[in-house]
Write a protein that holds these residues in place. Structure first.
Motif, short mmCIF file in Angstrom:
data_model
loop_
_atom_site.label_atom_id
_atom_site.label_comp_id
_atom_site.label_asym_id
_atom_site.label_seq_id
_atom_site.Cartn_x
_atom_site.Cartn_y
_atom_site.Cartn_z
N VAL A 37 7.76 -1.34 -6.95
CA VAL A 37 6.87 -0.26 -6.54
C VAL A 37 7.48 0.54 -5.39
CG1 VAL A 37 4.80 -1.51 -7.27
CG2 VAL A 37 5.61 -1.75 -4.92
N ALA A 38 6.91 1.70 -5.13
CA ALA A 38 7.33 2.52 -3.99
C ALA A 38 6.46 2.18 -2.79
CB ALA A 38 7.18 4.00 -4.33
N ARG A 39 7.02 1.86 -1.70
CA ARG A 39 6.46 1.60 -0.38
C ARG A 39 4.93 1.49 -0.27
NH1 ARG A 39 9.51 4.67 4.13
NH2 ARG A 39 8.55 2.92 5.15
N PRO A 40 4.36 0.39 -0.69
CA PRO A 40 2.90 0.25 -0.64
C PRO A 40 2.36 0.09 0.78
CG PRO A 40 3.88 -1.83 -1.24
CD PRO A 40 5.00 -0.81 -1.18
N ARG A 41 1.12 0.51 0.96
CA ARG A 41 0.41 0.30 2.22
C ARG A 41 -0.73 -0.69 2.04
NH1 ARG A 41 0.46 4.92 6.51
NH2 ARG A 41 -0.53 3.20 7.54
N VAL A 42 -0.99 -1.07 0.79
CA VAL A 42 -2.06 -2.02 0.48
C VAL A 42 -1.52 -3.04 -0.51
CG1 VAL A 42 -4.31 -2.29 -0.62
CG2 VAL A 42 -3.89 -0.34 0.86
N VAL A 125 10.12 -3.60 -3.54
CA VAL A 125 9.85 -2.23 -3.08
C VAL A 125 11.15 -1.46 -3.16
CG1 VAL A 125 9.16 -0.82 -1.10
CG2 VAL A 125 7.99 -2.99 -1.56
N SER A 126 11.10 -0.30 -3.82
CA SER A 126 12.33 0.51 -3.95
C SER A 126 12.21 1.80 -3.17
CB SER A 126 12.59 0.83 -5.41
OG SER A 126 11.53 1.57 -5.96
#
Length: 126
Positions: A37-42, A125-126
């Motif tokens: 995924v791209a840089r999650p915050r949750v 995270v990519s």
């Protein structure tokens, strides 16, 4: 009447091991297990049964960073935990998005039966 009581008792004893050994497990997560995924915050995990929030804990651990061959694990501590879905969903709200790397969310909690379970969810995270 006695035969009915014996049959009922046998049914209860036959079902009891299934109730005792039916422990909490993650049935879904965001990010999904093994996803990139791209840089999650949750980060959230939904469990098979309600958990007892005071017994629950979670940690987010970066286990690998691109371009770095050997390094120790880095524990991410900048998040808060929220509960929803009748204590079946644990949500980790990050203060900063996760950086590129491989992560493991490690959790522990007790379900309604009081038995403490542990587990983990991995993602990249990519």
């Amino acid at each position: 009447m006695r035969l009915i009581s014996l049959i009922a008792a046998a049914a209860i004893f036959a079902a009891a091991p299934n109730m005792v050994f039916a422990h909490s497990k993650v049935v879904s997560s965001t990010p999904a297990a093994e996803a990139t995924v791209a840089r999650p915050r949750v980060v959230s995990m939904t469990f098979s049964e309600a958990l007892i929030p005071p017994t629950a804990a979670a940690s987010i651990v970066m286990t690998a960073m691109p371009g770095v061959k050997a390094h120790g694990e880095m524990v991410i501590r900048n998040f808060t935990i929220a509960w929803s879905n009748n204590n079946r969903t644990m949500t980790l709200e990050l203060k900063q998005p996760l950086k590129t790397g491989t992560y493991e969310v490690r959790w522990q909690a007790a379900g309604a039966d009081g038995h403490r379970m542990t587990g983990k969810v991995n993602f990249k995270v990519s």
